[in-house]
Design an enzyme around this catalytic site. Structure first.
Site, PDB file in Angstrom:
ATOM      1  N   GLU A   8     -19.829   1.670  -3.012  1.00  0.00           N
ATOM      2  CA  GLU A   8     -19.489   0.860  -1.841  1.00  0.00           C
ATOM      3  C   GLU A   8     -20.645  -0.039  -1.398  1.00  0.00           C
ATOM      4  O   GLU A   8     -20.425  -1.049  -0.722  1.00  0.00           O
ATOM      5  CB  GLU A   8     -18.999   1.770  -0.699  1.00  0.00           C
ATOM      6  CG  GLU A   8     -17.649   2.399  -1.043  1.00  0.00           C
ATOM      7  CD  GLU A   8     -17.233   3.516  -0.102  1.00  0.00           C
ATOM      8  OE1 GLU A   8     -17.983   4.496   0.017  1.00  0.00           O
ATOM      9  OE2 GLU A   8     -16.156   3.420   0.503  1.00  0.00           O
ATOM     10  N   GLY A  43      -7.707   5.190   2.242  1.00  0.00           N
ATOM     11  CA  GLY A  43      -6.346   5.499   1.817  1.00  0.00           C
ATOM     12  C   GLY A  43      -5.364   4.923   2.835  1.00  0.00           C
ATOM     13  O   GLY A  43      -5.613   4.973   4.040  1.00  0.00           O
ATOM     14  N   MET A  71     -13.095   8.998   5.511  1.00  0.00           N
ATOM     15  CA  MET A  71     -13.895  10.179   5.798  1.00  0.00           C
ATOM     16  C   MET A  71     -15.180   9.911   6.590  1.00  0.00           C
ATOM     17  O   MET A  71     -16.016  10.797   6.721  1.00  0.00           O
ATOM     18  CB  MET A  71     -14.222  10.911   4.482  1.00  0.00           C
ATOM     19  CG  MET A  71     -12.962  11.331   3.731  1.00  0.00           C
ATOM     20  SD  MET A  71     -13.245  12.173   2.166  1.00  0.00           S
ATOM     21  CE  MET A  71     -13.929  13.728   2.728  1.00  0.00           C
ATOM     22  N   GLU A  72     -15.334   8.688   7.137  1.00  0.00           N
ATOM     23  CA  GLU A  72     -16.593   8.387   7.844  1.00  0.00           C
ATOM     24  C   GLU A  72     -16.460   7.549   9.113  1.00  0.00           C
ATOM     25  O   GLU A  72     -17.300   7.676  10.018  1.00  0.00           O
ATOM     26  CB  GLU A  72     -17.586   7.641   6.898  1.00  0.00           C
ATOM     27  CG  GLU A  72     -18.054   8.426   5.700  1.00  0.00           C
ATOM     28  CD  GLU A  72     -17.087   8.346   4.520  1.00  0.00           C
ATOM     29  OE1 GLU A  72     -16.222   7.447   4.531  1.00  0.00           O
ATOM     30  OE2 GLU A  72     -17.175   9.172   3.595  1.00  0.00           O
ATOM     31  N   ASP A 106      -6.086   3.627  -2.383  1.00  0.00           N
ATOM     32  CA  ASP A 106      -5.014   4.564  -2.749  1.00  0.00           C
ATOM     33  C   ASP A 106      -4.090   4.719  -1.542  1.00  0.00           C
ATOM     34  O   ASP A 106      -4.390   4.210  -0.464  1.00  0.00           O
ATOM     35  CB  ASP A 106      -5.598   5.931  -3.141  1.00  0.00           C
ATOM     36  CG  ASP A 106      -6.379   6.559  -2.002  1.00  0.00           C
ATOM     37  OD1 ASP A 106      -7.599   6.359  -1.947  1.00  0.00           O
ATOM     38  OD2 ASP A 106      -5.756   7.194  -1.122  1.00  0.00           O
TER      39      ASP A 106
HETATM   40  N1  ADE Z   1     -10.927   7.238   1.189  1.00  0.00           N
HETATM   41  C1  ADE Z   1     -10.184   6.560   0.313  1.00  0.00           C
HETATM   42  N2  ADE Z   1      -9.022   7.195   0.050  1.00  0.00           N
HETATM   43  C2  ADE Z   1      -9.038   8.328   0.782  1.00  0.00           C
HETATM   44  C3  ADE Z   1      -8.138   9.417   0.931  1.00  0.00           C
HETATM   45  N3  ADE Z   1      -6.984   9.460   0.272  1.00  0.00           N
HETATM   46  N4  ADE Z   1      -8.490  10.419   1.763  1.00  0.00           N
HETATM   47  C4  ADE Z   1      -9.674  10.367   2.436  1.00  0.00           C
HETATM   48  N5  ADE Z   1     -10.561   9.383   2.312  1.00  0.00           N
HETATM   49  C5  ADE Z   1     -10.245   8.361   1.506  1.00  0.00           C
END
Ligand code: ADE
Length: 226
Positions: free
Chosen positions: A4, A70, A164-165, A188
């Site tokens: 990233e 995501g 996640m951040e 995703d």
């Molecule tokens: N970052 C990118 N895709 C993610 C996902 N599916 N879950 C958590 N963090 C992500």
């Protein structure tokens, strides 16, 4: 993640590396503006630590976050790009004591992003013919690859994306009164294929996010020189 910040390091190419707190910080300068680039490693604790170090040790007075996410919103596809309008922590849970999920006393379920920076990001995207969509961000210490968890997060947070951040970086910036901008590109859709898609699209999506962030950075610097 390294993927990233790689596009950012390649763009600035000339930087000084400082190792601190089990992490590397890359200091560079652009148009008389000091810039520090770092990846934190994955998750809320590492990202909170890195953000605190950026602000307290390196004296950053603005935090710009670029990365991947995501999608929850079904209209968002891999490669799309979003700007966060507010963040929450979907795994913060003291509902056993009657509190709303995502809320702890003296905190807030949602943290609003800096409106000026959001507007600058939207303006820059528009002038480059990039569709930048606004998104509510749900953050947790969990890679989500599961429809039920996705539905839980959508229902409880009306979130458009998850990662996640962002939520932890936002807590630090909000507490220390530092403006924050979060740009994320979709890697995703947090379904059962998410692990596979993430591995496949991480690099490409990270580049999309970083490219726009560099354009936004140019704009912010040009505005600060007025
Ligand atoms: N970052 C990118 N895709 C993610 C996902 N599916 N879950 C958590 N963090 C992500």
């Amino acid at each position: 993640m390294p993927e990233e910040i790689d596009p950012l390091l390649k763009y600035f190419d000339n930087y000084k590396t400082t190792k601190y707190g089990s992490n590397s910080y890359y200091e560079t300068s652009y148009n008389n503006t000091d810039i520090v680039i770092a990846y934190s490693k994955i998750g809320k604790v590492f990202s909170a630590l890195t953000t605190t170090i950026l602000i307290e040790k390196f004296r950053c007075n603005m935090v710009l976050f670029s990365g991947v996410a995501g999608a929850i919103d079904q209209n968002l596809k891999i490669g799309d790009i979003v700007v966060a309008t507010k963040t929450a922590q979907h795994d913060l849970d003291i509902t056993a004591f009657g509190h709303d999920v995502g809320f702890v006393p003296e905190g807030a379920k949602f943290i609003d992003m800096n409106q000026k920076l959001v507007n600058i990001a939207i303006g820059v995207a528009k002038s480059n013919n990039i569709l930048l969509q606004k998104a509510v961000v749900a953050t947790g210490d969990q890679f989500v690859a599961d429809e039920d968890r996705k539905l839980f997060i959508e229902k409880n947070f009306q979130a458009d994306i998850l990662e996640m951040e962002g939520g932890s970086v936002a807590v630090v910036c909000d507490s220390l009164d530092i403006p924050l901008l979060i740009i994320r590109s979709i890697s995703d859709t947090a379904n059962m294929d998410a692990g596979f898609d993430f591995d496949k699209f991480l690099e490409a999506s990270a580049k999309i996010s970083a490219k726009l962030m560099i354009q936004i950075l140019h704009k912010i610097i040009s505005l600060s020189k007025i």
